[in-house]
Design a protein around this motif. Structure first.
Motif, short mmCIF file in Angstrom:
data_model
loop_
_atom_site.label_atom_id
_atom_site.label_comp_id
_atom_site.label_asym_id
_atom_site.label_seq_id
_atom_site.Cartn_x
_atom_site.Cartn_y
_atom_site.Cartn_z
N ARG A 3 0.83 -1.20 0.00
CA ARG A 3 0.00 0.00 0.00
C ARG A 3 0.87 1.26 0.00
O ARG A 3 0.56 2.23 -0.69
CB ARG A 3 -0.92 -0.01 1.22
N ARG A 4 1.97 1.23 0.75
CA ARG A 4 2.86 2.39 0.77
C ARG A 4 3.55 2.59 -0.58
O ARG A 4 3.84 3.73 -0.97
CB ARG A 4 3.88 2.24 1.91
N VAL A 5 3.83 1.50 -1.27
CA VAL A 5 4.39 1.62 -2.63
C VAL A 5 3.37 2.29 -3.54
O VAL A 5 3.71 3.20 -4.32
CB VAL A 5 4.80 0.24 -3.17
N ARG A 6 2.11 1.86 -3.44
CA ARG A 6 1.07 2.44 -4.30
C ARG A 6 0.85 3.93 -3.99
O ARG A 6 0.55 4.72 -4.89
CB ARG A 6 -0.25 1.67 -4.14
N SER A 7 1.03 4.31 -2.72
CA SER A 7 0.83 5.71 -2.35
C SER A 7 2.05 6.57 -2.65
O SER A 7 2.01 7.80 -2.49
CB SER A 7 0.49 5.81 -0.86
N GLY A 8 3.14 5.94 -3.06
CA GLY A 8 4.34 6.68 -3.41
C GLY A 8 5.25 7.01 -2.26
O GLY A 8 6.21 7.78 -2.41
N SER A 9 5.01 6.46 -1.07
CA SER A 9 5.83 6.76 0.10
C SER A 9 6.91 5.71 0.34
O SER A 9 7.72 5.86 1.26
CB SER A 9 4.95 6.88 1.35
N PHE A 10 6.95 4.66 -0.47
CA PHE A 10 8.00 3.65 -0.34
C PHE A 10 8.42 3.23 -1.73
O PHE A 10 7.57 2.95 -2.61
CB PHE A 10 7.51 2.43 0.46
N ARG A 11 9.73 3.17 -1.96
CA ARG A 11 10.25 2.86 -3.28
C ARG A 11 9.92 1.43 -3.67
O ARG A 11 10.17 0.49 -2.91
CB ARG A 11 11.77 3.05 -3.32
N GLU A 12 9.39 1.26 -4.88
CA GLU A 12 9.02 -0.08 -5.34
C GLU A 12 10.25 -0.95 -5.53
O GLU A 12 10.24 -2.15 -5.20
CB GLU A 12 8.23 0.01 -6.64
N ASP A 13 11.34 -0.36 -6.07
CA ASP A 13 12.54 -1.17 -6.29
C ASP A 13 13.16 -1.61 -4.98
O ASP A 13 13.67 -2.74 -4.87
CB ASP A 13 13.56 -0.41 -7.15
N LEU A 14 13.10 -0.76 -3.94
CA LEU A 14 13.59 -1.18 -2.62
C LEU A 14 12.72 -2.28 -2.05
O LEU A 14 13.23 -3.23 -1.44
CB LEU A 14 13.64 0.02 -1.68
N PHE A 15 11.41 -2.13 -2.23
CA PHE A 15 10.50 -3.17 -1.74
C PHE A 15 10.86 -4.53 -2.32
O PHE A 15 10.94 -5.54 -1.60
CB PHE A 15 9.06 -2.81 -2.10
N HIS A 16 11.13 -4.58 -3.62
CA HIS A 16 11.45 -5.87 -4.24
C HIS A 16 12.81 -6.38 -3.79
O HIS A 16 13.03 -7.60 -3.71
CB HIS A 16 11.40 -5.73 -5.76
N ARG A 17 13.75 -5.47 -3.49
CA ARG A 17 15.04 -5.89 -2.95
C ARG A 17 14.90 -6.53 -1.56
O ARG A 17 15.59 -7.49 -1.23
CB ARG A 17 15.98 -4.68 -2.85
N LEU A 18 14.02 -5.97 -0.76
CA LEU A 18 13.81 -6.49 0.60
C LEU A 18 12.94 -7.74 0.62
O LEU A 18 13.10 -8.62 1.46
CB LEU A 18 13.15 -5.41 1.48
N ASN A 19 12.01 -7.80 -0.32
CA ASN A 19 10.98 -8.85 -0.30
C ASN A 19 11.44 -10.12 -1.01
O ASN A 19 10.68 -10.73 -1.76
CB ASN A 19 9.70 -8.30 -0.94
N VAL A 20 12.69 -10.52 -0.78
CA VAL A 20 13.20 -11.76 -1.38
C VAL A 20 12.50 -12.95 -0.73
O VAL A 20 11.92 -13.82 -1.39
CB VAL A 20 14.72 -11.85 -1.22
N ILE A 21 12.58 -13.00 0.59
CA ILE A 21 11.85 -14.01 1.38
C ILE A 21 11.03 -13.24 2.40
O ILE A 21 11.56 -12.39 3.12
CB ILE A 21 12.79 -14.98 2.10
#
Length: 507
Positions: free
Chosen positions: A290-308
Motif C-alpha cells: 500500500r505504501r508503494v502504491r501511495s508513493g511513500s515507499f520505493r518499489e525497487d527497494l520493496f522488491h530488494r527487501l521482499n526476497v523471502i
C-alpha cells in the motif's frame, strides 16, 4: 499419581485428613516433625513407589521443632513448583498472610470444614498436575515459544533458511516478536559468529538516521568532532536488522537501495566507498504494498527487501500458545524480581485466552509482570487480571486497585515517578500502562543509588491499596480488610506502620 503429604503433630488432624483423602482414592503420607519431611524430600525417588515425591503438601503452621513457614521456605528452595497448603488457627491470620508472601498455595483455617478442605486439596492437585505437564512441554532457555500451526510454519521457515544469507522481510503487528525472529534467523545462519546489530528506523530522527546507518567523517556536520562508524560497519560479517523499515524517510531509501544492490556505501561527508559484507533482515508492521502504491515507499527497494517474506501471526491468531507463553513470562518476571513464580487459575487462563491482545506478545509479557507484582495470592484468579483484560472479556474487581483508580495519586502523595495517574478508566482502546510508570520510578531510584527500593515501593503500594479500600468503604476498616482479602488485625497494623491518618468510622 503421587501422594499427598500431611504434616501435623496433632494425630486427630492427620487421621481425619488421611481418611477423607483415602475416600477420594488418593494416597497419603503423614509426618509429625519438620526434620522428617526434609529427610524424606532428600530421599525421594520417582521410580520407587515407596519414595515418591509429594503432589501436594499440607502442613500445620506451628509444631514442635519448627514451623510450617520454615518448611515452606525449604520446599520453595528445593521444589518451587510444589503446592503447599498451610493450616492455621483463626487467631493466627497474620501468619497466614506471611505464608502467602512466602509462596503458599493457600491457607486452611482451623477448625476446618472437611469437604472444603478436600476441595482445596483437589484444586491444589489439579494445579500441580497442570504444572507437571507444562514443565514437561516447556523447553529450557527457549528462543521462541509456540505450538500453534502458524508459529510452526515460522519455525520451519527459519530452519529452511539456516544455510542461507538471503535478505528476509518480516511482517507482523507491533509487539508480535519480529526482532526475536530476526535474532533466530541470525543465530541459525552461516554468519552466526558475527555481530547482530539492530536499529529501529522509526525511533531515530530523520536528520540523525543517515549517520546512524552509514557513519560520518570528522567535520561532516556541526558536532561531528570525530569519525564514527555506522551500523553497517558495526554489523560487518554479521546481520543488520532494520526494524520498522516502512517508516524510513524516502531519500534514505535510495541510499539503502544502493547498498543492497552493490554492497557499497559512503560515510556522511566521506569520499571513499566502503564495502559492506552484511546480511540484511528488515521488519515492518506497515502494509508495504500500500505504501508503494501511495508513493511513500520505493518499489525497487520493496522488491530488494521482499526476497523471502515471513509473516509473524498476531497473538489472537495463536490463542493456544497463550498458556505456554504466560507460564514462561511469569517465571521470567519472578526471576527478575527474586520471588516465587505465580500460577494461573483455570478461570484466569480462560479469560486471557479470550482476550484479543492488541499489543500482542509484548502486551502479554507486560500483563505477566503486572500480575507478579499485584496479584494477591500465588494462584491467580480471573478477578486478579488487570483492567485492560477485564474490561474486554468480563467485569469483576481488580486485585489491588479500586475501580477506576489504577494507583492514582493520593492528594499529591504516593504517586509513581511524580506523575498523575488517570482518576477514571482509560478511554476505549487505551491500556492503563501504569506499570511503565512503576518501571521508570524504580529505575530512577536505583540510578540514584538507593538501596531500600523494595521496601519503599512496597510501602507506597500498600498505602495506596488501603487508602483506596477505605475510600470505597467510607472508612469502614473491617469491610475494607474483607474486600482487600486481609485480616482486621493486619489492616490495623498496616495503618500504624504506614502512618496513614484516618478520619473514619472504625467499625
Amino acid at each position: 499419581m503421587k501422594p499427598i503429604w500431611i504434616v501435623d503433630d496433632d494425630p486427630s488432624i492427620r487421621f481425619v485428613l488421611e481418611k477423607a483423602l483415602g475416600r477420594e482414592g488418593w494416597s497419603t503420607r503423614s509426618f509429625t516433625q519438620i526434620r522428617d519431611v526434609l529427610t524424606a524430600l532428600s530421599e525421594v525417588d520417582g521410580q520407587d513407589p515407596e519414595r515418591q515425591p509429594p503432589q501436594v503438601l499440607v502442613s500445620d503452621i506451628r509444631m514442635p521443632g519448627g514451623s510450617g513457614l520454615e518448611l515452606l521456605e525449604q520446599i520453595r528452595a528445593r521444589q518451587p513448583g510444589l503446592p503447599v497448603i498451610i493450616m492455621t488457627a483463626y487467631s493466627d491470620l497474620d501468619s497466614a498472610v506471611s505464608a502467602f508472601q512466602r509462596g503458599a498455595f493457600e491457607y486452611l483455617p482451623k477448625p476446618f470444614d472437611l469437604p472444603k478442605a478436600v476441595e482445596l486439596i483437589r484444586r491444589a492437585m489439579e494445579e500441580s498436575l497442570r504444572e507437571d505437564v507444562a514443565e514437561a512441554q516447556l523447553p529450557l532457555k527457549a528462543e521462541m515459544l509456540g505450538q500453534a500451526p502458524a508459529m510452526q510454519d515460522v519455525f520451519r521457515a527459519i530452519g529452511r533458511l539456516s544455510q542461507s544469507q538471503v535478505t528476509v522481510l518480516i511482517t507482523g503487528e507491533s509487539g508480535a516478536g519480529k526482532e526475536l525472529v530476526a535474532r533466530a534467523l541470525h543465530k541459525h545462519s552461516p554468519v552466526a559468529g558475527g555481530p547482530f546489530v539492530a536499529i529501529n528506523t522509526a525511533a531515530i530522527p530523520k536528520d540523525l538516521l543517515e549517520s546512524e546507518l552509514f557513519g560520518h567523517e570528522r567535520g561532516a556536520f556541526t558536532g561531528a568532532q570525530a569519525q564514527r562508524r555506522g551500523r553497517f560497519e558495526q554489523a560487518e560479517g554479521g546481520t543488520l536488522f532494520l526494524d520498522e523499515i516502512g517508516d524510513m524517510p524516502f531519500d534514505l531509501q535510495t541510499r539503502l537501495l544502493r547498498v543492497l544492490s552493490d554492497g557499497h556505501f559512503y560515510r556522511v561527508g566521506g569520499h571513499q566507498a566502503l564495502k559492506a559484507h552484511v546480511r540484511v533482515i528488515a521488519a515492518t508492521h506497515q502494509d508495504l504494498e500500500r505504501r508503494v502504491r501511495s508513493g511513500s515507499f520505493r518499489e525497487d527497494l520493496f522488491h530488494r527487501l521482499n526476497v523471502i517474506r515471513l509473516r509473524l501471526p498476531a497473538l489472537r491468531e495463536r490463542r493456544e500458545d497463550v498458556p505456554m507463553l504466560t507460564r514462561h513470562f511469569l517465571q521470567q518476571s519472578a526471576r527478575q524480581l527474586g520471588v516465587e513464580p505465580k500460577r494461573m487459575g483455570s478461570d484466569a487462563m480462560e479469560r486471557l485466552q479470550n482476550f484479543d491482545f492488541p499489543g500482542n506478545v509484548r502486551q502479554l509479557e507486560n500483563i505477566c509482570h503486572w500480575l507478579t507484582v499485584m496479584a494477591p495470592a500465588q494462584l491467580i484468579s480471573g478477578r486478579d487480571l488487570p483492567p485492560e483484560v477485564l474490561e474486554k472479556v468480563g467485569p469483576g474487581p481488580v486485585a489491588g486497585t479500586a475501580p477506576g483508580d489504577p494507583l492514582s495519586r493520593e492528594q499529591g502523595k504516593e504517586g509513581l515517578a511524580g506523575q498523575d495517574m488517570p482518576a477514571q478508566s482509560p478511554p476505549e482502546g487505551m491500556s492503563p500502562d501504569w506499570v511503565l510508570w512503576l518501571g521508570r520510578e524504580v529505575q530512577q531510584l536505583l540510578q540514584k543509588g538507593q538501596t531500600d527500593v523494595w521496601e519503599q515501593m512496597s510501602r507506597r503500594f500498600e498505602a495506596q491499596l488501603i487508602r483506596s479500600a477505605l475510600t470505597i468503604t467510607h472508612g469502614r476498616r473491617v469491610e475494607a480488610a474483607q474486600r482487600l482479602g486481609i485480616g482486621r488485625n493486619t489492616i490495623t497494623r498496616k495503618l500504624q506502620e504506614l502512618g496513614i491518618e484516618e478520619d473514619t468510622d472504625q467499625g
